[in-house]
Design a protein around this motif. Sequence first.
Motif, short mmCIF file in Angstrom:
data_model
loop_
_atom_site.label_atom_id
_atom_site.label_comp_id
_atom_site.label_asym_id
_atom_site.label_seq_id
_atom_site.Cartn_x
_atom_site.Cartn_y
_atom_site.Cartn_z
N HIS A 72 0.80 -1.23 0.00
CA HIS A 72 0.00 0.00 0.00
C HIS A 72 0.82 1.27 0.00
O HIS A 72 0.27 2.36 -0.20
N THR A 73 2.11 1.16 0.27
CA THR A 73 3.00 2.33 0.26
C THR A 73 4.32 1.91 -0.36
O THR A 73 4.66 0.72 -0.41
N GLU A 74 5.08 2.90 -0.83
CA GLU A 74 6.42 2.61 -1.34
C GLU A 74 7.31 2.02 -0.26
O GLU A 74 8.16 1.17 -0.51
N GLU B 198 6.64 0.29 2.77
CA GLU B 198 6.43 -0.96 3.50
C GLU B 198 6.34 -2.15 2.55
O GLU B 198 5.56 -2.15 1.60
N ARG C 187 0.93 -3.33 -6.42
CA ARG C 187 1.02 -1.98 -5.87
C ARG C 187 -0.14 -1.13 -6.39
O ARG C 187 0.00 -0.42 -7.40
N PHE D 179 -1.29 1.61 -5.54
CA PHE D 179 -1.05 3.05 -5.57
C PHE D 179 -0.32 3.48 -6.85
O PHE D 179 -0.27 4.68 -7.16
N ALA E 231 -0.48 0.10 5.70
CA ALA E 231 -0.79 1.22 4.81
C ALA E 231 -0.29 2.54 5.37
O ALA E 231 -0.80 3.60 5.01
N GLY E 232 0.71 2.50 6.26
CA GLY E 232 1.22 3.75 6.83
C GLY E 232 0.12 4.48 7.58
O GLY E 232 -0.59 3.88 8.40
N ARG F 288 -2.69 5.60 6.41
CA ARG F 288 -4.03 5.40 5.86
C ARG F 288 -4.80 4.38 6.68
O ARG F 288 -4.23 3.44 7.21
N LEU G 199 8.61 5.63 5.60
CA LEU G 199 7.22 6.04 5.80
C LEU G 199 7.15 7.49 6.26
O LEU G 199 6.28 8.26 5.84
N GLU H 222 7.67 9.57 3.32
CA GLU H 222 6.65 9.42 2.28
C GLU H 222 5.38 10.19 2.58
O GLU H 222 4.69 10.66 1.66
N PHE H 223 5.05 10.35 3.87
CA PHE H 223 3.79 10.97 4.26
C PHE H 223 4.03 12.15 5.20
O PHE H 223 4.96 12.15 6.00
#
Length: 232
Positions: free
Chosen positions: A9-11, A13, A33, A35, A55-56, A58, A185, A188-189
């Motif tokens: 769900h994320t780059e 993880e 992926r 996303f 999903a970090g 999310r 993470l 990324e966010f």
Amino acid sequence: MKTLCVLQHTEAEYLGLMEDHLEGRAIRFHYVRPFAPGTLIPAAAGYDGLVALGAGPRGIVSGDLVPTLGPELRLATEFLEQGLPVIGIGFGACLLAVATGGGAEAAPLRFEVGTARRAVPDALGGHLPERYPSAIYMRDRPVLPPNAKVLATDDAGDPALFQVGGNSLGFTGHPGIKTAMVEDLIMEFEEVPDGTAGTLTRLRAAQGEIAAALSDIMVGIIKTVHLMEPSP
């Protein structure tokens, strides 16, 4: 040779330390992926199991929701209906709970490094350590279905690992986490849990213990979800 579908769900993880254990047993894994532009959620055909990663920041019921939640739930249900294993990690544990008749409850984004404690002696076929480090980076919490079995609890007494049916598992913490995954993470966010710097220090200190515990945990996972057994 078995092949796992891995929902990423994320780059940042991914399977992390789990990859080497799977490769060492000739178990293939294919990352999907959603996303990434143009990526579609596949069907279960051609796979022997599903791994749904975190999903970090999310969530599944609060915050910025995972945009492909509906198709992912349908995919998890398809695997379950075919008797194929689903392994959920973080957000993926919530996905598994919902897909098996439980649910999820809103909880803020958190990053915690603590200790999980085995709840039943035969957990993961007797291969789950009595105590092992648990690193959680997620929003929301799974609400377990009535038929779920709690295999381990965290420092707060909440489920750290649960089993649904004979071959599906939900981990709130990532058993193969690497410190670099959390660092990525954070980059990324924009949303970051409180106290992240101190928790990262604890994660770095626990990295060796996490790797050591994973050796037994992976034996138990593979035994529980029957990844080394011939396909019917």
